[in-house]
Design an enzyme around this catalytic site. Structure first.
Site, mmCIF file in Angstrom:
data_model
loop_
_atom_site.group_PDB
_atom_site.id
_atom_site.type_symbol
_atom_site.label_atom_id
_atom_site.label_comp_id
_atom_site.label_asym_id
_atom_site.label_seq_id
_atom_site.Cartn_x
_atom_site.Cartn_y
_atom_site.Cartn_z
ATOM 1 C CB THR A 158 -0.907 0.012 1.258
ATOM 2 O OG1 THR A 158 -1.678 -1.191 1.264
ATOM 3 C CG2 THR A 158 -1.828 1.212 1.280
ATOM 4 C CE LYS A 187 2.107 1.483 11.970
ATOM 5 N NZ LYS A 187 1.256 2.011 10.925
ATOM 6 C CB ILE A 216 -1.653 14.044 10.611
ATOM 7 C CG1 ILE A 216 -3.055 13.559 10.294
ATOM 8 C CG2 ILE A 216 -1.696 15.330 11.430
ATOM 9 C CD1 ILE A 216 -3.885 13.261 11.541
ATOM 10 C CG ASP A 247 -0.987 0.894 14.284
ATOM 11 O OD1 ASP A 247 0.055 0.696 13.641
ATOM 12 O OD2 ASP A 247 -1.690 1.914 14.145
ATOM 13 C CE LYS A 287 -0.090 4.493 13.602
ATOM 14 N NZ LYS A 287 -1.413 4.223 13.028
ATOM 15 N N GLY A 326 -3.757 4.785 4.633
ATOM 16 C CA GLY A 326 -4.100 4.712 3.214
ATOM 17 C C GLY A 326 -2.921 5.084 2.332
HETATM 18 N N1 LIG Z 1 -1.088 1.114 5.227
HETATM 19 C C1 LIG Z 1 -1.078 2.283 5.857
HETATM 20 O O1 LIG Z 1 -2.048 3.055 5.784
HETATM 21 C C2 LIG Z 1 0.097 2.681 6.676
HETATM 22 C C3 LIG Z 1 1.178 1.851 6.868
HETATM 23 N N2 LIG Z 1 2.254 2.248 7.594
HETATM 24 C C4 LIG Z 1 3.416 1.388 7.737
HETATM 25 O O2 LIG Z 1 4.044 1.274 6.462
HETATM 26 C C5 LIG Z 1 4.665 0.008 6.329
HETATM 27 C C6 LIG Z 1 4.120 -0.691 5.097
HETATM 28 O O3 LIG Z 1 2.738 -0.860 5.241
HETATM 29 P P1 LIG Z 1 1.815 -1.329 4.019
HETATM 30 O O4 LIG Z 1 2.299 -0.742 2.761
HETATM 31 O O5 LIG Z 1 0.434 -1.095 4.459
HETATM 32 O O6 LIG Z 1 2.102 -2.904 4.035
HETATM 33 P P2 LIG Z 1 1.814 -3.926 2.862
HETATM 34 O O7 LIG Z 1 1.677 -5.257 3.519
HETATM 35 O O8 LIG Z 1 0.737 -3.441 1.983
HETATM 36 O O9 LIG Z 1 3.173 -3.883 2.019
HETATM 37 C C7 LIG Z 1 4.379 -4.370 2.479
HETATM 38 C C8 LIG Z 1 5.228 -4.669 1.264
HETATM 39 O O10 LIG Z 1 6.529 -5.017 1.680
HETATM 40 C C9 LIG Z 1 6.919 -6.218 1.024
HETATM 41 N N3 LIG Z 1 7.812 -6.949 1.902
HETATM 42 C C10 LIG Z 1 7.586 -7.388 3.144
HETATM 43 N N4 LIG Z 1 8.660 -8.025 3.628
HETATM 44 C C11 LIG Z 1 9.597 -7.994 2.640
HETATM 45 C C12 LIG Z 1 10.912 -8.492 2.525
HETATM 46 N N5 LIG Z 1 11.478 -9.171 3.510
HETATM 47 N N6 LIG Z 1 11.579 -8.267 1.379
HETATM 48 C C13 LIG Z 1 11.001 -7.584 0.379
HETATM 49 N N7 LIG Z 1 9.749 -7.086 0.417
HETATM 50 C C14 LIG Z 1 9.060 -7.294 1.544
HETATM 51 C C15 LIG Z 1 5.629 -6.965 0.783
HETATM 52 O O11 LIG Z 1 5.829 -7.865 -0.268
HETATM 53 P P3 LIG Z 1 4.773 -9.042 -0.574
HETATM 54 O O12 LIG Z 1 3.575 -8.340 -1.111
HETATM 55 O O13 LIG Z 1 5.488 -9.848 -1.568
HETATM 56 O O14 LIG Z 1 4.526 -9.720 0.725
HETATM 57 C C16 LIG Z 1 4.692 -5.824 0.440
HETATM 58 O O15 LIG Z 1 4.811 -5.462 -0.904
HETATM 59 C C17 LIG Z 1 4.397 -0.709 7.654
HETATM 60 O O16 LIG Z 1 5.464 -0.464 8.524
HETATM 61 C C18 LIG Z 1 3.133 -0.031 8.165
HETATM 62 O O17 LIG Z 1 2.983 -0.132 9.562
HETATM 63 C C19 LIG Z 1 2.317 3.496 8.162
HETATM 64 C C20 LIG Z 1 1.285 4.371 8.006
HETATM 65 C C21 LIG Z 1 0.071 4.012 7.288
HETATM 66 N N1 LIG Z 2 -2.966 0.332 10.323
HETATM 67 C C1 LIG Z 2 -2.689 1.708 10.548
HETATM 68 C C2 LIG Z 2 -2.046 2.290 9.350
HETATM 69 C C3 LIG Z 2 -1.392 3.560 9.618
HETATM 70 O O1 LIG Z 2 -0.558 3.704 10.491
HETATM 71 C C4 LIG Z 2 -3.988 2.451 10.841
HETATM 72 O O2 LIG Z 2 -5.047 1.885 10.625
HETATM 73 O O3 LIG Z 2 -3.903 3.581 11.318
HETATM 74 NA NA NA Z 3 2.407 11.686 10.304
#
Ligand SMILES: NC(=O)C1=CN([C@@H]2O[C@H](COP(=O)(O)OP(=O)(O)OC[C@H]3O[C@@H](n4cnc5c(N)ncnc54)[C@H](OP(=O)(O)O)[C@@H]3O)[C@@H](O)[C@H]2O)C=CC1
Ligand SMILES: N[C@@H](CC=O)C(=O)O
Ligand code: NA
Length: 428
Positions: free
Chosen positions: A15, A107, A138, A203, A207, A304
């Site tokens: 994402t 986080k 934010i 989570d 934070k 998001g």
């Molecule tokens: N989603 C949100 O709204 C928010 C998320 N975050 C943080 O951002 C980070 C990412 O979240 P998000 O994008 O939602 O997570 P997702 O699960 O959507 O994406 C994680 C990605 O990382 C890849 N990945 C995981 N482990 C490995 C690895 N060892 N080597 C290579 N690629 C890897 C996954 O690959 P594969 O698909 O192949 O498993 C996937 O593409 C997290 O720390 C989350 O807490 C922070 C704020 C908001």
């Molecule tokens: N899973 C978290 C993603 C952002 O940090 C949330 O729902 O707030």
């Molecule tokens: Na922020």
């Protein structure tokens, strides 16, 4: 740098990674005038090359080997958006040791081990920025570290998890079932890879640990934070809360008191007229109370693809500006105090409680005297309904020490006239 362009590697293309890629692409025409330099995403680390191929313009930038990135001297900035503790922690440390700047949204890692990572960045004289780690899009980490640094911060309270706020909104406004709302939040990319961390308050707890550390200049880690989630909140709780003029929100509350720091995450009843009560869906809001500024509130999308990418890209641009002016590492750890954590027994809260009792004379007096004997004052006592010789009563206490309230509950649970304690929810 390669061909006079800053080179970026993104770790993870889920994402947030996809959002960062899209925002950087959209910002391309702005880069030169805004930053004085061009920027290129030259590598993206994924696990599954095939699945990621359609998410980038040129699939040849994809790799599933960390070696390809860490050994590439042209890469200036690593953007870690894979999540989880390992291998993220190792990759970040390797990157800093190799002289690369790091931006992350992780986080989990910062709330557990942020100090070690910031120390490593300081030693390497590189930037380590993480605005997206708290409240998604934010701006809250930078304002706390910069614009509000002339204050003693007294309290930080907020809605810092988008998934649970989305679920509670859907349950309150549309009568949606918990499970259905969680599935929707997951489909929209709000939930963590394991949504237990969202719904159990972990989570939000991470934070709040980060916000408390920055706000109070004293290291608070996730293990110092008390957490409760929203899985036990029922439609009836939401309805009764409405009847007393409140909404139920998952709130993180951090206070710097004379007896130490307290940080907790709890579902709470909050007066419908309070600005936090009308923060809905995946929106987050953080209230910061400073001694000079008074009350401030930061509001926006907490989760998001694009909102989170907005924060990550803001950090990337900051790193680039720091590189340009040769002042990398300008903003590091701001924890220069060691304030103890407050003993939980001395934490003061107000409570809402639903109890099913035998419907006979003397029961209410007995319940009241248990609270009275334990130093718990009652603000409201409401008899709700009767059936099968049982009555449901709602108790709202004044602010009381948690220990006094817990002691009362222990005694109530032993009384035969008390048939069920259906809900205990704090009141903000
Ligand atoms: N989603 C949100 O709204 C928010 C998320 N975050 C943080 O951002 C980070 C990412 O979240 P998000 O994008 O939602 O997570 P997702 O699960 O959507 O994406 C994680 C990605 O990382 C890849 N990945 C995981 N482990 C490995 C690895 N060892 N080597 C290579 N690629 C890897 C996954 O690959 P594969 O698909 O192949 O498993 C996937 O593409 C997290 O720390 C989350 O807490 C922070 C704020 C908001
Ligand atoms: N899973 C978290 C993603 C952002 O940090 C949330 O729902 O707030
Ligand atoms: Na922020």
């Amino acid at each position: 740098m390669k061909d006079n362009k800053i080179q970026i590697a993104i770790l993870g293309l889920g994402t947030v990674g996809t959002g960062v890629y899209k925002v950087l692409k959209k910002q391309q025409p702005e880069m030169l005038p805004k930053l004085g330099v061009e920027v290129e995403v030259s590598r993206v680390l994924v696990r599954n090359l095939e699945r990621a191929a359609s998410r980038v313009d040129d699939p040849s930038i994809l790799t599933n080997k960390w070696e390809d990135i860490i050994s590439d001297d042209t890469i200036d900035i690593i953007v870690e958006v894979m999540g989880g503790m390992e291998p993220a922690r190792t990759y970040i440390l390797d990157a800093l040791h190799a002289g690369k700047n790091v931006v992350t949204a992780n986080k989990d890692l910062i709330a557990a081990d942020g100090h070690a990572l910031m120390d490593a960045a300081k030693d390497a004289n590189k930037d380590f920025l993480f605005e997206a780690a708290v409240a998604g899009g934010i701006p809250i980490i930078q304002p706390l570290k910069q614009a509000l640094q002339g204050n003693y911060i007294e309290e930080i309270v907020g809605i810092v998890n988008g998934t649970t706020n989305f679920i509670l909104t859907k349950m309150t406004e549309e009568g949606m079932e918990f499970k259905e709302a969680l599935q929707l939040a997951t489909d929209l990319g709000y939930a963590e890879a394991d949504p237990t961390s969202d719904v159990e308050g972990l989570d939000a707890g991470r934070k709040m640990a980060i916000l408390a550390s920055i706000g109070f200049h004293s290291r608070v880690t996730f293990k110092d934070v008390y957490t409760e989630g929203i899985t036990k909140i029922t439609a009836r709780d939401i309805r009764y809360a409405k009847e007393v003029g409140c909404r139920i929100k998952l709130l993180g509350r951090a206070r710097n008191t004379e007896e130490g720091i307290e940080v907790g995450v709890y579902p709470m009843l909050i007066d419908s007229r309070h600005p936090l009560a009308s923060v809905n869906d995946s929106f987050n809001a953080v209230f910061v109370k400073g001694d000079a500024v008074g009350d401030t509130m930061f509001y926006g999308r907490g989760a998001g693809e694009l909102p989170t990418a907005s924060a990550v890209v803001g950090d990337i641009f900051d790193v680039i500006k720091n590189m340009h002016f040769g002042c990398t590492g300008r903003i590091g750890c701001t924890c220069y105090k060691q304030i103890p954590m407050k003993n939980r027994e001395n934490i003061v809260s107000k409570y809402f409680m639903r109890i099913k009792v035998e419907d006979r004379p003397g029961v209410l007096a007995a319940v009241t005297s248990v609270f009275g004997n334990n130093g718990v004052s009652i603000e409201q006592f409401i008899q709700k309904r009767k059936n099968d010789d049982l009555a449901e009563i709602v108790v709202i206490t004044e602010e009381v020490k948690e220990k006094n309230f817990d002691d009362s509950v222990k005694i109530l649970k032993t009384m035969s006239m008390i048939k069920q304690i259906s809900a205990i929810i704090r009141v903000y």
